[in-house]
Design an enzyme around this catalytic site. Sequence first.
Site, mmCIF file in Angstrom:
data_model
loop_
_atom_site.group_PDB
_atom_site.id
_atom_site.type_symbol
_atom_site.label_atom_id
_atom_site.label_comp_id
_atom_site.label_asym_id
_atom_site.label_seq_id
_atom_site.Cartn_x
_atom_site.Cartn_y
_atom_site.Cartn_z
ATOM 1 N N ARG A 40 52.174 -50.227 36.149
ATOM 2 C CA ARG A 40 51.318 -49.994 37.706
ATOM 3 C C ARG A 40 52.343 -49.427 38.656
ATOM 4 O O ARG A 40 51.641 -48.612 39.328
ATOM 5 C CB ARG A 40 51.074 -51.413 37.965
ATOM 6 C CG ARG A 40 49.839 -52.182 37.140
ATOM 7 C CD ARG A 40 49.549 -53.517 37.790
ATOM 8 N NE ARG A 40 48.202 -53.951 37.174
ATOM 9 C CZ ARG A 40 47.796 -55.098 36.733
ATOM 10 N NH1 ARG A 40 48.672 -56.246 37.443
ATOM 11 N NH2 ARG A 40 46.639 -55.392 36.422
ATOM 12 N N LYS A 201 34.574 -64.992 24.665
ATOM 13 C CA LYS A 201 33.731 -65.858 25.153
ATOM 14 C C LYS A 201 32.346 -65.165 25.683
ATOM 15 O O LYS A 201 32.429 -64.178 26.465
ATOM 16 C CB LYS A 201 34.168 -66.835 26.151
ATOM 17 C CG LYS A 201 35.032 -67.835 25.503
ATOM 18 C CD LYS A 201 35.523 -68.778 26.818
ATOM 19 C CE LYS A 201 36.032 -69.920 25.857
ATOM 20 N NZ LYS A 201 36.741 -70.836 27.223
ATOM 21 N N GLY A 351 42.147 -56.779 29.841
ATOM 22 C CA GLY A 351 43.653 -56.959 29.409
ATOM 23 C C GLY A 351 44.020 -57.017 27.982
ATOM 24 O O GLY A 351 44.609 -56.441 27.612
ATOM 25 N N GLY A 374 39.333 -57.345 36.077
ATOM 26 C CA GLY A 374 38.221 -58.053 36.619
ATOM 27 C C GLY A 374 37.341 -56.881 37.529
ATOM 28 O O GLY A 374 36.263 -56.949 37.218
HETATM 29 P P1 ADP Z 1 39.616 -58.647 27.125
HETATM 30 O O1 ADP Z 1 40.843 -59.149 27.846
HETATM 31 O O2 ADP Z 1 40.020 -57.207 26.856
HETATM 32 O O3 ADP Z 1 38.383 -58.644 28.182
HETATM 33 P P2 ADP Z 1 38.995 -61.019 25.882
HETATM 34 O O4 ADP Z 1 39.789 -61.789 26.920
HETATM 35 O O5 ADP Z 1 37.507 -61.352 26.342
HETATM 36 O O6 ADP Z 1 38.994 -59.523 26.138
HETATM 37 O O7 ADP Z 1 39.272 -61.350 24.476
HETATM 38 C C1 ADP Z 1 40.132 -61.307 23.880
HETATM 39 C C2 ADP Z 1 40.562 -62.273 22.761
HETATM 40 O O8 ADP Z 1 39.550 -62.645 22.093
HETATM 41 C C3 ADP Z 1 41.835 -61.885 22.124
HETATM 42 O O9 ADP Z 1 43.100 -62.740 22.211
HETATM 43 C C4 ADP Z 1 41.219 -62.096 20.546
HETATM 44 O O10 ADP Z 1 42.317 -62.967 19.696
HETATM 45 C C5 ADP Z 1 40.179 -63.218 20.762
HETATM 46 N N1 ADP Z 1 39.043 -63.131 19.745
HETATM 47 C C6 ADP Z 1 38.658 -62.096 19.250
HETATM 48 N N2 ADP Z 1 37.811 -62.464 18.152
HETATM 49 C C7 ADP Z 1 37.699 -63.598 18.095
HETATM 50 C C8 ADP Z 1 37.342 -64.773 17.087
HETATM 51 N N3 ADP Z 1 36.602 -64.034 16.015
HETATM 52 N N4 ADP Z 1 37.823 -65.890 17.285
HETATM 53 C C9 ADP Z 1 38.418 -66.105 18.313
HETATM 54 N N5 ADP Z 1 39.019 -65.373 19.091
HETATM 55 C C10 ADP Z 1 38.785 -64.045 18.981
HETATM 56 MG MG MG Z 2 41.470 -61.291 28.029
#
Ligand code: ADP
Ligand code: MG
Length: 402
Positions: A40, A201, A351, A374
């Site tokens: 950053r 989620k 992230g 975000g």
């Molecule tokens: P980002 O930060 O890119 O927006 P998220 O925080 O929504 O992504 O999700 C990332 C996390 O989701 C990772 O740590 C990954 O391990 C987890 N993940 C992905 N697929 C699964 C799964 N099938 N079961 C549990 N966790 C998962």
């Molecule tokens: Mg994340």
Amino acid sequence: MKATGFLRLADVEVHGKRVFIRSDLNVPQDDAGAITDDTRIRASVPAIADALARGGAVMVTSHLGRPTEGTLADADSLAPVAARLGEIMGREVRLIRDWVDGGAWHSTLTAGDLVMLENCRVNRGEKKDSVELAQKMARLCDVYCNDAFGTAHRPEATTHMLARYARIACAGPLLAAELDALGRALGNPQRPLVAIVAGSKVSTKLTLLRTLGERVDTLIVGGGIANTFILAAGGRIGKSLAEPDLVGEARAIIAAFPGKVPLPVDVVCAKRFAADAPAQTKAVTDVADDDLILDIGPQSVALLEPLIANAGTIVWNGPVGVFEFDAFAAGTRAIASAIAASTGFSIAGGGDTVAAITKFGVAGRVSYISTGGGAFLEFLEGKTLPAVAVLEERAQPLPSPR
Ligand code: ADP
Ligand code: MG
């Protein structure tokens, strides 16, 4: 959202002027305060260097961590950030504390000077977007430049209200590049437009799924999100991460966008959530009650690859599996490689998504990687970013005097 109606720093005459730059210098630090990733800080240099090169006197500030307003704890100080910026730019960067009410330090600044103003979230009123604080800050400078995309979704005094009171308010090159890339991906995108929304989620990305569903030609779901969608489609997921209370929402999304939401046909499972758990690839119809789905399988990848290869535009947020564990990283690696190989315009953010892109070494082949988690999601959700909206307001000609 139209993302071109704002003034850009490059178009502002800054010679002999005091330029207040709001950057995002909120870097990760270890327990001893050492900076563990200076991305950053490096990303903030072009705005600063440009204003200095054209004869401006620059004051740059940022938030760091979550300080309590009114008190500057050592751990919240931008001192290590100022030191690192100094190393990168090859000059000393003086750090100024108590810069809002602390005297006339700003009146001695001259062309080519560069100072850093302590953690702006220590100032009372920052988080509440205080008019009074913004007016005081506006008096410190001639030009306000917002270059902090990562905080563009939060209306705070240095990201929003100051833009209203500064004599001139403009966007820095980093903020402008983010908005240009996002505008290109969503404003009038080259079709087909393919979105990959995955990660842990549904609940954190429900609005995103709905909004993107309206706009895209294909909405690929993965990760824990796909599990909830598999449930919604009547499939079984064993003990996998999912949100049963959102099955209705997932069903509604599938029904609203028929044919647009492909679901995994095969998956990689384990019996426990661990890096060393044996991985088993199976058809989604064969998932057992004690299985955890941790990745999409090779047949699913094979179905998705041509969609990504033929896309005119690709938007990616969320790993499709637990990519942190090597045995369950293949799906995310394949998606990352397919995006890298596609000739479509690709934009990625989040992230964990950025961590996956780095891990798989494809950063140079994704068209644009967003620096704002975000803010990136809120933009994709179609929300107005307050920091951008105020710059657009300021770019409008003033109403003629009565
Ligand atoms: P980002 O930060 O890119 O927006 P998220 O925080 O929504 O992504 O999700 C990332 C996390 O989701 C990772 O740590 C990954 O391990 C987890 N993940 C992905 N697929 C699964 C799964 N099938 N079961 C549990 N966790 C998962
Ligand atoms: Mg994340």
